[in-house]
Design an enzyme around this catalytic site. Structure first.
Site, PDB file in Angstrom:
ATOM      1  N   SER A 100       0.810  -1.209   0.000  1.00 18.32           N
ATOM      2  CA  SER A 100       0.000   0.000   0.000  1.00 18.32           C
ATOM      3  C   SER A 100       0.848   1.266   0.000  1.00 18.32           C
ATOM      4  O   SER A 100       1.590   1.537  -0.931  1.00 18.32           O
ATOM      5  CB  SER A 100      -0.958  -0.043   1.189  1.00 18.32           C
ATOM      6  OG  SER A 100      -1.921   0.972   1.107  1.00 18.32           O
ATOM      7  N   ASP A 244      -1.181   1.067  -4.028  1.00 19.96           N
ATOM      8  CA  ASP A 244      -2.039   0.063  -4.666  1.00 19.96           C
ATOM      9  C   ASP A 244      -3.399   0.628  -5.057  1.00 19.96           C
ATOM     10  O   ASP A 244      -4.288  -0.111  -5.446  1.00 19.96           O
ATOM     11  CB  ASP A 244      -2.199  -1.174  -3.781  1.00 19.96           C
ATOM     12  CG  ASP A 244      -2.935  -0.891  -2.478  1.00 19.96           C
ATOM     13  OD1 ASP A 244      -2.967   0.285  -2.046  1.00 19.96           O
ATOM     14  OD2 ASP A 244      -3.465  -1.835  -1.871  1.00 19.96           O
TER      15      ASP A 244
END
Length: 458
Positions: A100, A244
């Site tokens: 992330s 992401d």
């Protein structure tokens, strides 16, 4: 031992549990459970752009196929895209290799069930138990699975977004800045916005494996840099994504950062006006600003808070039939158009469509954002920690929290928590009527005591 945190497994790539050897075991565990659920198990797999992704992906795929499960491989793709396609293709599970917003040297594993929701606690526990078992009964059947590279499936996700927002040309006349964080949004966001007719200024769309989230994206000074680009381009709005692409924050036309609290306040009003805000409620976490409570109360909407983590927000929404929730970090969950998880690109498109409507009434986004939410003073401090003992088991920490609460008053909200994805402790304090300097001082006192207490406890 819990491997899964608030958003999957996460840690330093190459160090346990994110070694090739253990990632293969994770793949075998996921493949084994997929075979228990289906006679023809298929697992959708994607990853973000960080350097270690291909290595861990190879190990994961080997484990999955060793159990006789097939893989539909998306290669570098967004987390919400994998979630959507998992459900769309009736896959047994979806898996994303990503960390992330973390730096490139970290990585992680996120798992989705067959309808696109984040894995339940029960599923995570089963995966952990199998992966950690010294002598698991894998039930090898002698027929390894196959892998199919399915980049064309990306167009299915893109077409879904185009259809949801009116098709080609629907955003014509809009000039946007997109900071794609050198991550998964790099291949998706500019393409989708351009096909919808927007004029796009694309930033950080050249991933090289090590520049993901570096001076860009949703964290650090990324939004500030994107805000400067918005003003330089005289854009109508800007968006920043994380690695992401499941998070999104926006910059108004003056370059000012607007986080998830603003997005929730704006979307709540839009859904309410359409009669689509189920339960007249919005779900967020303990980290949301107190100003959001007041903002929603003004329009008769309840704010329900969960522990930090989008999976808890999603679970609360599903349990109560709500359609809107999210986090201050920009992770927004909208249960519309078949979405089952936070989707930064969808959020950006949703806000862009709203902007076109506002502009038709002569209102800029800075005016809208300022009118829906007045934030209470808030400070956030953090520090790396070598361990994460339960905070309630640290008496000196609890005593300092109590002293700070008494100093600042009952209307002040204090939140002390470990990150679920990093070796970090965070202290957040907010409260109306208190100067930021006072909040900062008490937050630092608490943070210092947490670090000192962990050190004393070895």
């Amino acid at each position: 031992m819990r491997l899964f945190g608030t958003d999957g497994i996460r840690g330093r790539a190459g160090e346990w549990p994110l070694t090739p050897e253990f990632t293969l075991r994770l793949g075998r565990a996921i493949g084994h459970l997929a075979r228990e659920r289906s006679q023809t198990p298929v697992i959708m797999v994607g990853r973000d752009t960080r350097r270690s992704g291909a290595l861990l992906e190879s190990a994961l795929l080997a484990g999955i196929m060793a159990q006789g499960a097939d893989v539909m491989l998306l290669d570098e793709f967004s987390t919400p895209g994998v979630s959507f396609l998992t459900a769309h293709m009736n896959a047994t599970f979806g898996v994303v290799i990503s960390a992330s917003h973390n730096p490139y040297w970290d990585n992680g594993v996120k798992v989705f069930d067959g309808v696109g929701f984040k894995a339940s606690d029960e599923l995570e526990v089963h995966i952990e138990q199998l992966a950690l078992d010294d002598a698991p009964d894998w039930h090898d059947n002698g027929h390894p699975g196959t892998v199919q590279l399915t980049r064309d499936l990306g167009e299915t996700y893109v077409s879904h977004l185009l259809h949801a927002f009116g098709g080609p040309g629907a955003l014509r006349g809009l000039r946007v800045v997109l900071d794609c964080a050198n991550g998964a949004a790099s291949y998706l966001a500019p393409e989708v916005f351009r096909r919808l007719g927007a004029e796009v200024v694309a930033l950080n769309v050249w991933p090289n494996g090590v520049n993901i989230n570096v001076n860009c994206g949703t964290e650090g000074d990324g939004p500030q840099r994107a805000g400067q680009a918005v003003m330089a381009a005289m854009a109508d709005i800007g968006f920043v994504f994380d690695g992401d692409a499941d998070r999104c924050k926006f910059l108004d036309e003056t370059g000012v950062e607007r986080d998830g609290d603003y997005i929730l306040a704006i979307l709540a009003r839009d859904l309410l006006a359409q009669g689509k805000l189920a339960g007249n409620a919005v779900v967020t976490t303990q980290m949301a600003n107190l100003g959001l409570d007041l903002s929603l109360r003004e329009i008769g909407v309840r704010l329900e808070r969960t522990q930090v983590g989008d999976k808890w927000v999603s679970q609360c929404m599903r349990a109560n039939g709500y359609v809107l929730g999210g986090e201050q970090s920009g992770h927004i969950i909208l249960f519309e158009h078949g979405l089952t998880t936070g989707d930064g690109l969808y959020t950006a498109l949703r806000m862009s469509r709203l902007l076109l409507g506002q502009r038709g009434r002569g209102q800029r986004f800075s005016d809208l954002a300022g009118s829906v939410l007045a934030k209470a003073p808030q400070v956030l401090v953090k520090a790396e920690v070598p361990a994460k003992p339960p905070l309630e088991a640290l008496p000196a920490v609890q005593a300092q929290i109590q002293r700070s609460q008494e100093t600042l008053g009952a209307d002040t909200l204090i939140n002390v928590r470990y990150s679920g994805t990093e070796p970090v402790v965070r202290v957040m304090i907010q409260g109306a009527g208190q100067p930021a300097e006072a909040l900062q001082k008490e937050a630092q006192c608490i943070l210092n005591e947490v670090v000192a207490s962990i050190s004393r406890n070895g």
